[in-house]
Design a protein around this motif. Structure first.
Motif, PDB file in Angstrom:
ATOM      1  N   GLY A   1      -4.543  75.565  38.389  1.00 41.84           N
ATOM      2  CA  GLY A   1      -5.233  76.542  38.917  1.00 41.84           C
ATOM      3  C   GLY A   1      -6.535  75.851  39.349  1.00 41.84           C
ATOM      4  O   GLY A   1      -7.261  76.385  40.187  1.00 41.84           O
ATOM      5  N   ILE A   2      -6.798  74.689  38.996  1.00 42.72           N
ATOM      6  CA  ILE A   2      -8.019  73.991  39.355  1.00 42.72           C
ATOM      7  C   ILE A   2      -8.149  73.507  41.038  1.00 42.72           C
ATOM      8  O   ILE A   2      -9.224  73.361  41.525  1.00 42.72           O
TER       9      ILE A   2
ATOM     10  N   VAL B   1      -0.360  72.421  51.427  1.00 44.46           N
ATOM     11  CA  VAL B   1       0.560  71.938  50.755  1.00 44.46           C
ATOM     12  C   VAL B   1       0.261  72.297  49.147  1.00 44.46           C
ATOM     13  O   VAL B   1       1.032  72.810  48.572  1.00 44.46           O
ATOM     14  N   VAL B   2      -1.054  72.058  48.584  1.00 45.70           N
ATOM     15  CA  VAL B   2      -1.251  72.411  47.450  1.00 45.70           C
ATOM     16  C   VAL B   2      -1.494  73.869  46.914  1.00 45.70           C
ATOM     17  O   VAL B   2      -0.772  74.159  46.093  1.00 45.70           O
ATOM     18  N   ASP B   3      -1.988  74.609  47.730  1.00 47.42           N
ATOM     19  CA  ASP B   3      -2.089  76.042  47.677  1.00 47.42           C
ATOM     20  C   ASP B   3      -0.768  76.524  47.507  1.00 47.42           C
ATOM     21  O   ASP B   3      -0.417  77.460  46.739  1.00 47.42           O
ATOM     22  N   GLU B   4       0.233  76.229  48.131  1.00 50.76           N
ATOM     23  CA  GLU B   4       1.629  76.692  48.089  1.00 50.76           C
ATOM     24  C   GLU B   4       2.535  76.144  46.969  1.00 50.76           C
ATOM     25  O   GLU B   4       3.443  76.691  46.600  1.00 50.76           O
ATOM     26  N   ALA B   5       2.001  75.008  46.219  1.00 54.89           N
ATOM     27  CA  ALA B   5       2.787  74.521  45.211  1.00 54.89           C
ATOM     28  C   ALA B   5       2.788  75.595  43.938  1.00 54.89           C
ATOM     29  O   ALA B   5       1.894  76.163  43.626  1.00 54.89           O
TER      30      ALA B   5
ATOM     31  N   ALA C   1     -14.419  68.270  38.675  1.00 58.27           N
ATOM     32  CA  ALA C   1     -13.698  69.199  37.801  1.00 58.27           C
ATOM     33  C   ALA C   1     -12.416  68.832  37.397  1.00 58.27           C
ATOM     34  O   ALA C   1     -11.643  68.922  36.260  1.00 58.27           O
ATOM     35  N   TRP C   2     -11.608  68.113  38.262  1.00 57.60           N
ATOM     36  CA  TRP C   2     -10.211  67.568  38.255  1.00 57.60           C
ATOM     37  C   TRP C   2     -10.456  66.602  37.113  1.00 57.60           C
ATOM     38  O   TRP C   2      -9.623  66.323  36.095  1.00 57.60           O
TER      39      TRP C   2
END
Ligand code: ASP
Length: 588
Positions: free
Chosen positions: A299-300, A308-312, A374-375
């Motif tokens: 979510g973060i 690539v990240v959004d689709e994971a 945030a991560w």
């Protein structure tokens, strides 16, 4: 009488005594007019000495000695001029008065000492010589002490050791069976047991109440360092028990072993559900000697424009303490590590949390320092840490993160062999879907009972049913596993249904068990420990081969006796077996 003492026994208290020792010649050293012989047996090494004034016949006998000759030596115990504090007998030596050669020896193919010059293959071929070495023998002595401690502990708790048959029946579940042709029943085969599972359950039906057996089991699987085609289990079963009762007894057994054998007190074993183990450690056998838990960041990290990240489906990270300073080369190595086919990740993202508090990532293009903060916060990172991120399908990414975590544990030296972190993993899924076969398999075995509260989901949502099963894990190794069993023939039939057995198949394979359950089966459950693994863990070894007297190699061969081997055509004929090896004519 061959000996008055062993080669590990004599001390200064024995000075001046006339003694007789028998053993193997490890080494002969000539120093001027003096000759020293190291005489070895299972108990140790004693130095023999022949001085200048010794009778000629004795000198001649000593001159004939070669390595590994078996001799009987008589003499007197004296104090050594130069003491050897590395061995318990190092303060004395025996002045030889008579020497008899009991057996000569060819020159051994490798040196039989602490540090040997023999490679693995040659030592396996001459395993009986390798077993003369103290280190190898020590492993088997440890094994014996552990087996004895197990027997004593369980016997004191009223467990009865019962032998179950070795020639049994092949069943389709589990690993591949080894089979043995039956001469008296042409065309039919016995199978060697993968475990005595059904027999121990039948013993519960018979009222034995508490059973154990230190027993050979056989599985025809591909071999690895911790697998052998035949291996030993400490197999146990108890009646009128629930999960907690079983865990309590066997946690007690483990604590006893740690105390007796290693002299360590291990605290209460933590319990973790399978779900927790998978999401926090990426595997069902977590190594708790170090932290570095997996943190989900899905979510973060999403919705910042990095496709690539959004689709994971899933993004997860581990926080590696103190590694922010990793060089480009080290990070490339880690990337190569996760991209290896065995791991299968497409790439690795990282964030360096530098000592000065700045954050730099491999994907700076898409993320601001605020994002990275945030991560870092989600991972509870502090300056100096390195975050390693993997993403993809959840079910595949978690195990990859698990492998990466272990790799980092190794690199940082966090997996100390003398630290032991046991835990119970519980609540495994009952069933596992096999995409290729398009059917469910029992994750543990078909006799494992579902959690009572999940039984109703057996029809509607089989994949979500949890098993009343548990594993004992120590330092990332599965040491044992068991379950509370189904003791009701109706539920057992339902389980076979779920596994895709027709009524007829279930009856043909397991009719004996279903039948037995019709005559009053007590609630029961049990566990089996991989004894070879347990011993190798206690010995601090990586391979179970080192704690087995006569192990097989990676191709399942015993290179010493050269097995498996051909059998004569007559034998095959008696067994009504015809063999055709591709490319050769049929033999009968
Ligand atoms: N028979 C099982 C095994 O070999 C252990 C058990 O359920 O007791 O894994």
């Amino acid at each position: 009488m061959y000996r008055t003492h062993t080669c590990g026994e004599l001390r200064v208290e024995n000075l001046d005594q006339s003694v007789c020792l028998s053993g193997w010649v490890q080494k002969v050293r000539r120093l001027g007019a003096m000759t020293f012989v190291d005489l070895r047996d299972r108990y140790g090494i004693t130095q023999l000495v022949v001085g200048e004034g010794a009778p000629a016949a004795l000198k001649q006998a000593v001159d004939r000695l070669g390595r590994e000759f078996v001799v009987q030596a008589r003499g007197r115990v004296v104090e050594r001029a130069s003491k050897n504090n590395k061995i318990p007998t190092g303060e004395i030596e025996v002045v030889l008065e008579a020497l008899g050669i009991l057996a000569e020896s060819d020159t051994p193919p490798f040196t039989i000492e602490e540090q040997t010059d023999g490679g693995d293959d040659i030592r396996m071929k001459y395993r009986y010589l390798d077993l003369r070495r103290a280190a190898v023998r020590g492993n088997l002595e440890l094994r014996h002490r552990m087996a004895r401690a197990v027997r004593n502990y369980l016997s004191d708790l009223d467990f009865i050791e019962v032998e179950t048959p070795v020639l049994i029946k092949s069943t389709p579940e589990g690993a591949r069976d080894f089979v043995v042709p039956s001469r008296m029943n042409p065309g039919q085969f016995y199978a060697l047991p993968q475990s005595p599972q059904t027999f121990k359950q039948l013993l519960m039906v018979s009222g034995f109440d508490r059973y154990f057996q230190i027993v050979k089991c056989f599985r025809d699987e591909d071999l690895r360092a911790d697998r052998q085609p035949e291996f030993t289990q400490v197999d146990c079963e108890m009646s009128f028990v629930e999960q907690d009762d079983v865990l309590e007894v066997f946690e007690g057994l483990m604590r006893h072993l740690f105390r007796e054998i290693r002299g360590i007190e291990v605290g209460p074993f933590p319990r973790m559900t399978w779900g927790e183990a998978m999401s926090e450690y990426g595997c069902d056998k977590p190594d708790l000697r170090f932290g570095m838990k997996i943190v989900e960041l899905t979510g973060i990290v999403q919705r910042k424009g990095f496709a690539v990240v959004d689709e994971a489906e899933y993004v997860g990270a581990i926080r590696v303490p103190g590694c922010a300073g990793y060089t480009r080369k080290q990070l490339d190595e880690l990337t190569d590590f996760v991209k290896r086919p065995q791991i299968g990740a497409k790439g690795l993202l990282y964030v360096r949390y530098d000592e000065d508090g700045s954050l730099r990532s491999s994907v700076d293009k898409f993320y601001t320092e605020v994002d990275l903060t945030a991560w870092a916060a989600a991972c509870e990172a502090v300056p100096g840490d390195l975050l390693l991120l993997l993403l993809g399908e959840r079910a595949k990414t978690l195990p990859r993160l698990g492998e990466l975590r272990i790799e980092m544990g190794n690199r940082l030296g966090l997996r100390d062999k003398n630290t032991f972190k046991p835990l119970w993993v519980t609540d495994f899924p009952l069933l596992e879907w096999d995409e290729e076969m398009r059917r469910f398999y029992a994750m543990h075995h078909p006799f494992t009972s579902p959690k009572p509260e999940d039984v109703e989901k057996m029809e509607s949502d089989p994949a979500s049913v949890r098993a009343n099963a548990y594993d004992l894990v120590i330092n990332g190794v599965e040491i044992g596993g068991g379950s509370i069993r189904i003791h009701d023939s109706a539920l057992q039939s339902k389980m076979f249904d779920r596994l895709g057995f027709t009524r007829e198949e279930a009856e043909a394979q397991f009719g004996f068990l279903l039948g037995a359950f019709k005559y009053g089966a007590p609630p029961h459950g049990g566990i089996a420990f991989g004894f070879d693994r347990l011993v190798s863990l206690f010995a601090g070894l990586d391979s179970i081969r080192d704690v087995i007297a006569f192990p097989k190699n990676n191709s399942g061969r015993d290179v010493m006796i050269d097995s498996p081997s051909d059998v004569s055509p007559t034998q095959l004929e008696e067994l009504c077996i015809s063999v055709q090896i591709p490319g050769t004519p049929v033999t009968r």
